[in-house]
Design a protein around this motif. Structure first.
Motif, mmCIF file in Angstrom:
data_model
loop_
_atom_site.group_PDB
_atom_site.id
_atom_site.type_symbol
_atom_site.label_atom_id
_atom_site.label_comp_id
_atom_site.label_asym_id
_atom_site.label_seq_id
_atom_site.Cartn_x
_atom_site.Cartn_y
_atom_site.Cartn_z
ATOM 1 N N HIS A 48 32.490 47.321 36.193
ATOM 2 C CA HIS A 48 32.788 46.438 37.309
ATOM 3 C C HIS A 48 32.740 44.976 36.844
ATOM 4 O O HIS A 48 33.631 44.174 37.153
ATOM 5 C CB HIS A 48 31.737 46.692 38.399
ATOM 6 C CG HIS A 48 32.205 46.419 39.785
ATOM 7 N ND1 HIS A 48 31.411 46.626 40.881
ATOM 8 C CD2 HIS A 48 33.367 45.941 40.257
ATOM 9 C CE1 HIS A 48 32.080 46.295 41.982
ATOM 10 N NE2 HIS A 48 33.270 45.874 41.620
ATOM 11 N N MET A 49 31.705 44.647 36.087
ATOM 12 C CA MET A 49 31.554 43.278 35.585
ATOM 13 C C MET A 49 32.590 42.959 34.513
ATOM 14 O O MET A 49 33.012 41.817 34.372
ATOM 15 C CB MET A 49 30.135 43.052 35.049
ATOM 16 C CG MET A 49 29.086 42.928 36.128
ATOM 17 S SD MET A 49 29.486 41.630 37.333
ATOM 18 C CE MET A 49 29.384 40.177 36.279
ATOM 19 N N THR A 50 32.973 43.974 33.755
ATOM 20 C CA THR A 50 34.035 43.746 32.768
ATOM 21 C C THR A 50 35.311 43.319 33.490
ATOM 22 O O THR A 50 35.974 42.372 33.086
ATOM 23 C CB THR A 50 34.288 45.021 31.943
ATOM 24 O OG1 THR A 50 33.089 45.331 31.230
ATOM 25 C CG2 THR A 50 35.426 44.818 30.947
ATOM 26 N N TRP A 51 35.622 43.975 34.591
ATOM 27 C CA TRP A 51 36.798 43.572 35.368
ATOM 28 C C TRP A 51 36.620 42.156 35.930
ATOM 29 O O TRP A 51 37.536 41.328 35.868
ATOM 30 C CB TRP A 51 37.068 44.557 36.515
ATOM 31 C CG TRP A 51 38.365 44.246 37.204
ATOM 32 C CD1 TRP A 51 39.592 44.731 36.871
ATOM 33 C CD2 TRP A 51 38.569 43.338 38.288
ATOM 34 N NE1 TRP A 51 40.547 44.170 37.690
ATOM 35 C CE2 TRP A 51 39.953 43.309 38.566
ATOM 36 C CE3 TRP A 51 37.715 42.528 39.051
ATOM 37 C CZ2 TRP A 51 40.505 42.528 39.575
ATOM 38 C CZ3 TRP A 51 38.280 41.737 40.047
ATOM 39 C CH2 TRP A 51 39.652 41.747 40.308
ATOM 40 N N PHE A 52 35.419 41.892 36.437
ATOM 41 C CA PHE A 52 35.147 40.552 37.000
ATOM 42 C C PHE A 52 35.404 39.459 35.967
ATOM 43 O O PHE A 52 36.078 38.460 36.238
ATOM 44 C CB PHE A 52 33.696 40.493 37.494
ATOM 45 C CG PHE A 52 33.276 39.128 37.988
ATOM 46 C CD1 PHE A 52 33.492 38.746 39.304
ATOM 47 C CD2 PHE A 52 32.644 38.218 37.133
ATOM 48 C CE1 PHE A 52 33.106 37.485 39.759
ATOM 49 C CE2 PHE A 52 32.267 36.960 37.575
ATOM 50 C CZ PHE A 52 32.499 36.597 38.898
ATOM 51 N N TRP A 53 34.891 39.666 34.759
ATOM 52 C CA TRP A 53 35.048 38.630 33.726
ATOM 53 C C TRP A 53 36.469 38.601 33.155
ATOM 54 O O TRP A 53 36.967 37.537 32.797
ATOM 55 C CB TRP A 53 34.024 38.821 32.601
ATOM 56 C CG TRP A 53 32.603 38.604 33.011
ATOM 57 C CD1 TRP A 53 31.585 39.510 32.931
ATOM 58 C CD2 TRP A 53 32.023 37.401 33.553
ATOM 59 N NE1 TRP A 53 30.410 38.956 33.397
ATOM 60 C CE2 TRP A 53 30.651 37.668 33.778
ATOM 61 C CE3 TRP A 53 32.524 36.137 33.881
ATOM 62 C CZ2 TRP A 53 29.790 36.708 34.316
ATOM 63 C CZ3 TRP A 53 31.665 35.191 34.408
ATOM 64 C CH2 TRP A 53 30.313 35.479 34.621
ATOM 65 N N MET A 54 37.110 39.758 33.061
ATOM 66 C CA MET A 54 38.524 39.757 32.647
ATOM 67 C C MET A 54 39.335 38.910 33.623
ATOM 68 O O MET A 54 40.274 38.218 33.246
ATOM 69 C CB MET A 54 39.089 41.179 32.631
ATOM 70 C CG MET A 54 38.711 42.016 31.434
ATOM 71 S SD MET A 54 39.369 41.407 29.859
ATOM 72 C CE MET A 54 41.070 42.002 29.930
ATOM 73 N N ASN A 55 38.956 38.987 34.895
ATOM 74 C CA ASN A 55 39.645 38.215 35.920
ATOM 75 C C ASN A 55 39.255 36.742 35.860
ATOM 76 O O ASN A 55 40.082 35.859 36.039
ATOM 77 C CB ASN A 55 39.311 38.819 37.292
ATOM 78 C CG ASN A 55 40.193 38.280 38.395
ATOM 79 O OD1 ASN A 55 41.415 38.402 38.321
ATOM 80 N ND2 ASN A 55 39.588 37.685 39.406
ATOM 81 N N HIS A 56 37.982 36.501 35.576
ATOM 82 C CA HIS A 56 37.515 35.099 35.485
ATOM 83 C C HIS A 56 38.163 34.399 34.284
ATOM 84 O O HIS A 56 38.618 33.266 34.397
ATOM 85 C CB HIS A 56 35.995 35.092 35.358
ATOM 86 C CG HIS A 56 35.410 33.703 35.291
ATOM 87 N ND1 HIS A 56 35.259 32.913 36.399
ATOM 88 C CD2 HIS A 56 34.957 32.971 34.247
ATOM 89 C CE1 HIS A 56 34.735 31.746 36.042
ATOM 90 N NE2 HIS A 56 34.542 31.755 34.739
#
Lengths: 462, 384
Positions: free
Chosen positions: A141-149
Motif C-alpha cells: 500500500h505504501m509502495t503505491w503511495f510513494w510511487m504516486n508521490h
C-alpha cells in the motif's frame, strides 16, 4: 552464483532495508470483528476471508505491528511463480538497458518498442499481483503511495524499461523506512532523472523542471516557503546529475556541473561536486515544511480528505523526532483516536476500488490475466504508472466520485462480479445500509448479487 | 451586399435569435491546455527582434508564419484548421492573458484559474464553470473528461463522460435502477442518476457510430476524433462543456515550425475545426475558449525547450465571434517589457476577459458576473 541470487531475490523482495522493529507495540483498545474488517479495508488493499483470518488470530495490535515491520514473505505459489518468471525479476536493469540500447541503435525500432511495452506490462502486472496477494499489505500500500508521490510517467522515453526497477529498488525498500533514504533513492534513479529532465540539466543549459517539482511536490509543498530564486539555485545544484545511457544508471558528470556558490533556502552551498546533491537533499528532507507536507499527505491517504490538524501536528512531531521514520509516523497515525473514528469513511479511488474487489473475488485463487485490470484502471481515469504529470493522482473523493466514473465502476463491477458463480463474502463490509439490503434481496442470481454488492455505496468506501 | 439578400437574411437571423434567446442563450466549450503551452510559438511575435535573438533554435521564421498582422503571425501547423476560421472572422486571440498567480506551478495555477477566485482567496467549494452553470439556471453542463475538473466542482449538477472509450452499456435498466436505489439516501444519489442519464445520452447520440465500430467500442485516438462527438452531445443536450488537452509541458526539444509542438498544435487545430463543423447550425451560438495555465519563458532553455512562464495567449472561437483580430491590452514584445525579465506579462486578467465574454454571450449583468468571478472587473473586448 547468479542463479542462486536470482532464486533468493523474490523472497527478500518484500523486506529490503526496512529498519527492524524497534517499535512499541501498537495500543488498540477495541477489537470486534467489525473493527478488524474496517481496519483491513483501510490499512490493506481490502479485506478478504484469508486476511480476516489472520487479523482475527493475531488481534489488531499485533497485526498492525507486523504490517509496520514486515518480515520476508512470499505470495501464493502461482502469483509468486508469475513474478519470478518475469524478465524484470530475473535480469538486472543494467543488462536489460544495455540490450535495449543496442536494439535502439541498430534501428530495430519495432522490436525496441515491443520490448519496452512488454517490460512496462510486466511491471504493471507485478504491482497488481503484489497488491492483490502480498501478506505485507501495508508495505504494498505504501509502495503505491510513494510511487504516486514520486510519480514518473512510464510512456516518457525509455521509462517503461525502468519503472519496474524504480519501484523495486528506489521505492519499495524504503516504503516504511526513512524519508531521507527514500528521497535519495528517487533522486538517484534514472527514471526520475529522465522523467523530470534533470539528465539534461547542465551548467549554462539549465533545466528547472526537476528542481521545481522536487520542492513543490516531493518535499516542501507549494506553500513551503521557497521562491523562484530557490528553484533556480536548486537547478544549478542539480546540474550534472544524470544518467549513463549504456547501463541506465545514475551518473555524476563533473564537467556539466555548475561549480559556483549557490544560495538555497538561506543556506550557502559551495562548490562540492557530487556532494552538493547530499547537501541539498539533507536540507529539503529535514526542512520543517517537508515534515508537515508529507504528514498531511499521509493523513489524507489514511484518514480523511481534510485530516484533523491536531493529528497532522502529532505526526509532524514524530517525523521530526525520528528523522523522518515513516513507520513511526504511521504508528502515530494508526493509534490515534482520529484514525479509528474515520474508519469506513474514506472514498476509494479506482485503484483501491479495483484491488479490493479483486482481493474479495480471488482471495488466494490466481488472477487469470492482469491486462483487463490494467484496462479497467485506465477506463476509470487512473491508469497504472501512466499519470503524465509529476503531481501523481489526487487522493480525495471529489476527484473520483464523478458521475462518469461511477457509471464506469458499475460496469467494471459487472465484469468482475459475473466471473464468480457463488455469492461473495459479505463479511468484507462492516455493515450494510437498508437500501443496500433491499437491493441485494432483489438480485435474481448470485452473480447479480455480487454485482450489487460491488456496486454498493458501502463498497465504494474504505 | 445585395440589398435583397440582406433583407432576406435579416428576418431569419432576427427570428432565430428571438426563438433561441430564452431557452438557448448560447453554448460554451472551455478547452484547457494542461501543461502551459508555449504561446509565443503559436501566436508568434514576428515584429520582435528579441524573440528571434532569444530563441535561436526554436523561433518560427517570419516567412513561415501564417499572416495575422505586422506584429503577429500564426504557427504554420494551424494552416488548414484554425487559420481558415481566423480568416473567416470566427477566431480571435487575446495575448498577455493570465493570472495573478506567480507560483509558476502547473497545479497551483491550474487550480487558481479553475476556481476563479480573487487573489488571496482559496476555497475549493466551487469552480467558475459551476457558478456559471448555476447563474444560467437549468442549463445542462458536461465535462468530457474522466474526472470532473475543479472548474466544474460545486452545487450545480455537472456530469462527465469520457469519449475515449465508451462501449455499449453493460447494465440493463433494471440493474441501473437497483443500483441507483442503493444510493438514494447518500450524497451521491444525484451523481449516480446523472451518470446513468448521460450514459443514455451518449448511447442515443453515438450509438450508431459505436455499433459500426468494432466490438461496439469507440476507440478515439486523441482530440481530433473526440471533438466531433463532443459537438454532437453539446448540440443535443448540453450548454456548457469542458475538455482537457494535455501534452504542452515542452521543457525539452519542442521544435519550431516543425517538431513536437507543431504536431500537438496540428492535432488541436484539427479537433477544433472538426468541432466547429460538427456543431452545424448551432456553431452560430457557440463559443469555444482555449486557455492554459501559463505561458513559457520567452528565452529558450538549454534543451531547445522552454520552462514555466507567466502570461499566455487565449483563443476565442465561434460562429458569432468578432474575430480575425488580436484583442485586449497589449505591449510591444521585447526584452524590456518581459515580466521578471523572463516571461510575457499578464496584462489581461483571465477573470476580467472571461467575465466580459460571458456577459456578452449570456447577457449576464454585473451582479451575475460577480457571482461567477467574485471581485473581478469584467473587461468587454467586444469579442461577440
Amino acid at each position: 552464483m547468479r542463479l542462486l541470487l536470482i532464486a533468493a531475490l523474490p523472497v527478500v523482495a518484500g523486506c529490503g532495508s526496512v529498519p527492524q522493529a524497534t517499535l512499541d507495540p501498537v495500543a488498540w483498545p477495541e477489537d470486534s470483528a467489525a473493527v478488524q474488517v474496517a481496519l483491513l479495508n483501510r490499512v490493506s488493499w481490502g479485506a478478504n476471508r484469508s486476511s480476516f483470518g489472520e487479523i482475527a488470530a493475531l488481534g489488531s495490535a499485533r497485526w498492525l505491528d507486523r504490517q509496520l515491520a514486515p518480515a520476508p514473505a512470499s505470495l501464493p505459489a502461482e502469483a509468486q511463480a508469475a513474478i519470478d518468471g518475469m524478465t524484470i525479476s530475473r535480469r538486472p536493469l543494467s543488462e536489460i538497458a544495455g540490450e535495449l540500447e543496442r536494439q535502439r541503435r541498430e534501428t530495430d525500432r519495432q522490436a525496441y518498442q515491443q520490448e519496452l511495452g512488454r517490460l512496462g506490462r510486466e511491471a504493471q502486472a507485478r504491482t497488481l499481483l503484489r497488491a492483490i496477494y502480498a501478506p505485507n499489505q501495508l508495505q504494498e500500500h505504501m509502495t503505491w503511495f510513494w510511487m504516486n508521490h514520486f510519480n514518473v510517467y512510464q510512456f516518457k522515453g525509455p521509462l517503461r524499461a525502468l519503472i519496474g526497477d524504480y519501484e523495486e529498488r528506489a521505492i519499495r525498500p524504503h516504503a516504511l523506512g526513512r524519508f531521507r533514504d527514500l528521497l535519495d533513492a528517487t533522486a538517484r534513479h534514472p527514471a526520475m532523472l529522465i522523467y523530470l529532465d534533470n539528465a539534461r540539466n547542465s551548467a549554462g543549459r539549465i533545466n528547472e523542471n526537476y528542481a521545481r517539482e522536487l520542492m513543490e511536490l516531493h518535499t516542501l509543498g507549494v506553500d513551503g516557503g521557497y521562491s523562484q530564486r530557490d528553484v533556480q539555485e536548486l537547478a544549478r545544484v542539480l546540474t550534472g546529475f544524470g544518467v549513463d545511457p549504456q547501463s541506465a544508471s545514475f551518473h555524476f558528470y563533473p564537467r556539466r556541473h555548475d561549480p559556483g556558490t549557490k544560495a538555497l533556502l538561506g543556506t550557502t552551498i559551495r562548490n562540492g561536486g557530487a556532494g552538493e546533491l547530499d547537501q541539498a537533499l539533507d536540507l529539503l528532507a529535514r526542512h520543517p515544511a517537508t515534515a508537515r507536507f508529507i504528514c498531511r499527505k499521509l493523513a489524507v491517504f489514511f484518514v480523511a480528505d481534510e485530516p484533523p490538524p491536531a493529528l497532522v501536528e502529532r505526526m509532524t512531531q514524530t517525523f521530526g523526532a525520528t528523522d523522518g521514520d515513516i513507520a513511526q509516523v504511521l504508528r502515530t497515525l494508526f493509534v490515534s483516536p482520529e484514525f479509528r473514528a474515520s474508519l469506513g469513511a474514506k472514498f476509494k479511488d479506482p485503484m483501491h476500488y479495483t484491488i479490493s474487489a479483486l482481493r474479495l473475488v480471488l482471495d488466494s485463487r490466481p488472477l487469470p490475466d492482469a491486462q483487463p485490470v490494467i484496462g479497467a484502471l485506465a477506463r476509470m481515469g487512473q491508469p497504472l504508472f501512466a499519470r503524465p504529470t509529476p503531481d501523481g493522482y489526487p487522493l480525495t473523493r471529489t476527484d473520483w466520485a464523478s458521475a462518469g466514473q461511477l457509471t464506469a465502476r458499475f460496469e467494471i463491477a459487472r465484469g468482475i462480479a459475473y466471473r464468480v458463480p457463488d455469492r461473495l463474502w459479505q463479511g468484507s463490509l462492516a455493515s450494510l445500509s437498508e437500501p443496500t439490503r433491499q437491493a441485494l434481496e432483489q438480485a435474481v442470481s448470485p452473480r447479480e448479487w455480487n454485482l450489487l454488492l460491488l456496486s454498493s455505496p458501502e463498497f465504494m468506501q474504505r | 451586399m445585395n440589398r435583397r439578400r440582406f433583407l432576406a437574411a435579416w428576418p431569419a437571423l432576427y427570428s432565430a435569435q428571438l426563438l433561441s434567446a430564452p431557452a438557448a442563450p448560447g453554448r460554451l466549450l472551455v478547452v484547457f491546455l494542461r501543461g502551459g503551452y508555449d504561446a509565443a510559438n503559436v501566436l508568434v511575435p514576428i515584429g520582435s527582434r528579441d524573440y528571434y535573438e532569444l530563441r535561436p533554435n526554436i523561433a518560427i521564421g517570419r516567412d513561415a508564419v501564417l499572416a495575422v498582422d505586422s506584429d503577429w503571425g500564426l504557427h504554420p501547423a494551424l494552416r488548414g484548421s484554425l487559420y481558415p476560421l481566423y480568416v473567416k472572422g470566427e477566431a480571435a486571440f487575446v495575448p498577455f492573458a493570465g493570472t495573478y498567480n506567480l507560483s509558476r506551478s502547473h497545479f497551483e495555477t491550474q487550480d487558481s484559474i479553475e476556481l476563479g477566485q480573487p487573489a488571496g482567496v482559496r476555497t475549493y467549494a466551487s469552480g467558475f464553470m459551476n457558478r456559471l452553470a448555476a447563474e444560467l439556471g437549468a442549463q445542462r453542463a458536461v465535462s468530457f473528461t474522466n474526472q470532473v475538473p475543479v472548474a466544474f466542482r460545486g452545487e450545480a449538477s455537472v456530469t462527465n463522460v469520457s469519449l475515449n472509450a465508451a462501449g455499449r452499456a453493460a447494465l440493463d435498466a433494471r440493474q441501473s435502477a437497483l443500483i441507483a436505489g442503493m444510493y438514494r439516501d447518500t450524497p451521491l444519489a444525484e451523481t449516480v442518476k446523472d451518470g446513468f442519464a448521460s450514459r443514455e445520452s451518449v448511447m442515443r447520440e453515438l450509438g450508431e457510430e459505436m455499433a459500426a465500430a468494432s466490438r461496439n467500442a469507440v476507440n478515439a485516438r486523441g482530440f481530433v476524433e473526440q471533438a466531433p462527438r463532443m459537438a454532437r452531445l453539446m448540440r443535443a443536450d448540453y450548454r456548457l462543456g469542458f475538455v482537457d488537452v494535455g501534452g504542452w509541458d515542452t521543457h525539452v526539444g519542442e521544435g519550431g515550425a516543425d517538431g513536437y509542438l507543431a504536431q500537438r498544435l496540428a492535432e488541436l487545430g484539427r479537433g477544433l475545426a472538426a468541432f466547429a463543423a460538427a456543431m452545424e447550425g448551432a456553431w452560430r451560438d457557440t463559443v469555444v475558449v482555449v486557455v492554459s495555465e501559463f505561458g513559457r519563458t520567452f528565452r529558450e532553455n538549454g534543451n531547445r525547450g522552454t520552462d514555466h512562464g507567466h502570461g499566455t495567449v487565449y483563443w476565442v472561437l465561434g460562429g458569432s465571434v468578432r474575430g480575425a483580430r488580436v484583442a485586449g491590452e497589449q505591449v510591444r514584445v521585447a526584452r524590456a517589457t518581459l515580466f521578471e525579465d523572463r516571461d510575457y506579462p499578464a496584462l489581461n486578467d483571465y477573470r476580467a476577459v472571461l467575465g466580459g465574454l460571458f456577459g456578452r454571450l449570456y447577457g449576464l449583468g454585473a451582479p451575475a458576473l460577480a457571482k461567477v468571478f467574485p471581485a473581478a472587473a469584467p473587461r468587454d473586448f467586444a469579442l461577440l
